[in-house]
Scaffold this active site. Structure first.
Site, short mmCIF file in Angstrom:
data_model
loop_
_atom_site.label_atom_id
_atom_site.label_comp_id
_atom_site.label_asym_id
_atom_site.label_seq_id
_atom_site.Cartn_x
_atom_site.Cartn_y
_atom_site.Cartn_z
N GLY A 11 0.82 -1.21 0.00
CA GLY A 11 0.00 0.00 0.00
C GLY A 11 0.84 1.25 0.00
O GLY A 11 0.48 2.27 0.61
N GLY A 17 0.92 4.53 3.67
CA GLY A 17 2.19 4.22 3.01
C GLY A 17 2.98 5.47 2.65
O GLY A 17 4.21 5.52 2.85
N LEU A 105 -0.78 -3.61 10.16
CA LEU A 105 -1.60 -2.51 10.65
C LEU A 105 -3.06 -2.93 10.68
O LEU A 105 -3.67 -3.19 9.65
CB LEU A 105 -1.41 -1.26 9.78
CG LEU A 105 0.00 -0.67 9.80
CD1 LEU A 105 0.06 0.60 8.98
CD2 LEU A 105 0.46 -0.39 11.23
N SER A 107 -6.89 -2.11 12.95
CA SER A 107 -7.81 -0.98 13.01
C SER A 107 -8.62 -1.07 14.30
O SER A 107 -8.92 -2.17 14.79
CB SER A 107 -8.76 -1.00 11.81
OG SER A 107 -9.84 -0.11 11.98
N SER A 108 -9.02 0.08 14.82
CA SER A 108 -9.90 0.09 15.98
C SER A 108 -11.29 -0.44 15.63
O SER A 108 -12.09 -0.73 16.52
CB SER A 108 -10.01 1.49 16.57
OG SER A 108 -10.49 2.42 15.61
N CYS A 109 -11.58 -0.60 14.32
CA CYS A 109 -12.84 -1.23 13.90
C CYS A 109 -12.92 -2.69 14.35
O CYS A 109 -14.00 -3.29 14.33
CB CYS A 109 -12.99 -1.17 12.38
SG CYS A 109 -13.15 0.49 11.71
N TYR A 136 -14.92 -5.13 6.84
CA TYR A 136 -13.56 -4.61 7.00
C TYR A 136 -12.96 -5.08 8.33
O TYR A 136 -11.80 -5.51 8.39
CB TYR A 136 -13.60 -3.09 6.95
CG TYR A 136 -12.28 -2.40 7.13
CD1 TYR A 136 -11.36 -2.33 6.09
CD2 TYR A 136 -11.94 -1.80 8.34
CE1 TYR A 136 -10.14 -1.69 6.25
CE2 TYR A 136 -10.73 -1.16 8.52
CZ TYR A 136 -9.83 -1.11 7.47
OH TYR A 136 -8.63 -0.47 7.64
N ASN A 166 -8.77 5.99 14.46
CA ASN A 166 -9.09 6.61 13.17
C ASN A 166 -8.00 7.61 12.77
O ASN A 166 -7.41 8.27 13.63
CB ASN A 166 -10.43 7.34 13.26
CG ASN A 166 -11.59 6.39 13.47
OD1 ASN A 166 -11.75 5.41 12.75
ND2 ASN A 166 -12.38 6.65 14.49
N HIS A 180 -12.84 9.18 5.06
CA HIS A 180 -13.14 9.18 6.48
C HIS A 180 -13.66 10.56 6.89
O HIS A 180 -13.72 11.49 6.09
CB HIS A 180 -11.89 8.80 7.26
CG HIS A 180 -11.47 7.39 7.05
ND1 HIS A 180 -10.35 7.04 6.31
CD2 HIS A 180 -12.02 6.23 7.44
CE1 HIS A 180 -10.24 5.73 6.27
NE2 HIS A 180 -11.23 5.20 6.95
N LYS A 188 -16.47 19.48 2.75
CA LYS A 188 -17.83 20.02 2.89
C LYS A 188 -17.81 21.47 3.37
O LYS A 188 -18.51 22.32 2.83
CB LYS A 188 -18.63 19.17 3.89
CG LYS A 188 -19.11 17.84 3.35
CD LYS A 188 -19.70 16.95 4.43
CE LYS A 188 -20.96 17.51 5.02
NZ LYS A 188 -21.58 16.57 5.99
#
Length: 311
Positions: A11, A17, A105, A107-109, A136, A166, A180, A188
């Site tokens: 990546g 990366g 790596l 993830s907190s997910c 995911y 995150n 994200h 926005k």
């Protein structure tokens, strides 16, 4: 003089990366960071052949199909299958090619949706996952467990997993449909200011809490792990140790951008977990902490957005 470490980053063209490549320590490495056109990570044969040829000292698995809530809900099969394939291929090919050190790596997910905060590493697989990004999360759990199983069978392997909170930062995506939270909010609010809009919409009531770290700080933790070898725990959170509400993130971005309108809430939209804050006890014992405040990180991220993405 120590020979330069040969470091392979999967990546290499992605946000994490690229931030790793920009870290000062990487200038001392022989960095191997092929893009998608050079190496198909979804082909085990291709990855194994590449690693046998390049013979890295360390592999960093940073690749993945990533996105926000909208993307995860719309494409759960891709987020599960493609991330499982990439994780399996990189990790198993590294072992087959004789690579002794690997940083995976996560993830907190990976944490349960109803897990008690702050989320501790031993809570992985201790409850139901958040449905909006379950595919995911399962893929990331698979890769972390694979590293643990390999170490169980071959204790000499230094295969560790970092679980960052995150992220946002340079080289991020700024498309609200795929990015994200913070980069989406930057776009926005920047566009609201440019168009003279008086309101910006927030999904939900804005009280959900999130922990966002500037991506260069994760790169710093990864670089420290590369330089120090096996000093880190087998599974370790990387985070700030504090969080903010979604409303507070919107307000912080509005302050940096200079937009003075008001926010409206769409209460029918999904918001995910009410809180996702990682415990940083292991990280603190390891002797590392992030360097950027939220305001500093957003300002640097907005500067990058203006340079690369603003119309």
């Amino acid at each position: 003089m120590r020979a330069a470490l040969r470091v392979f980053v999967s990546g290499g063209a992605g946000m994490v990366g690229r931030n790793i490549a920009e870290h000062p320590a990487a200038a001392q490495w022989q960095l191997i960071a092929p893009g998608r056109a050079e190496l198909d990570l979804e082909s085990y044969e291709a990855v194994e052949a590449f690693l046998r040829e390049t013979r890295p000292d360390v592999v960093i698995h940073a690749a993945g199909l990533v996105g926000g809530i909208q993307a995860n809900i719309a494409r759960p099969v891709d987020f599960l299958v493609r991330n499982v394939d990439m994780g399996r291929n990189v990790i198993l090919a590294a072992r087959a090619a004789g690579v002794g050190r690997l940083i995976n790596l996560g993830s907190s997910c990976m944490y349960p949706r109803h897990g008690s905060n702050p989320l501790r590493e031993e809570q992985v697989l201790d409850g139901e996952l958040e449905p909006t990004n379950e595919g995911y999360a399962i893929a990331k759990i698979y890769a972390a467990r694979l590293c643990q199983y390999l170490r169980r069978e071959e204790p000499a392997l230094d295969y560790k997993t970092l679980l960052p909170c995150n992220l946002y930062g340079r080289h991020d995506k700024f498309d609200p449909a795929h990015s994200h939270l913070i980069p989406a909010v930057i776009r926005k609010i920047h566009e609201a200011k440019a168009e003279g809009a008086e309101t910006v919409e927030i999904w939900g009531d804005g009280t959900a809490r999130r922990e966002f770290m500037y991506a260069a700080d994760l790169a710093d933790a990864v670089a420290r792990h590369v330089e120090q070898g096996g000093s880190a725990p087998e599974l370790m959170n990387i985070g700030l140790g504090h969080d903010h509400t979604i409303n507070e993130y919107y307000a912080a971005v509005a302050k940096v951008v200079g937009w003075q309108g008001r926010f409206v809430h769409d209460l029918d939209r999904p918001v995910g977990m009410k809180q996702k804050l990682v415990d940083i006890s292991r990280q603190t014992a390891w002797g590392w902490a992030p360097r950027h405040t939220l305001e500093q990180g957003i300002a640097l991220c907005y500067e990058y957005f203006l340079e690369k993405h603003a119309r």
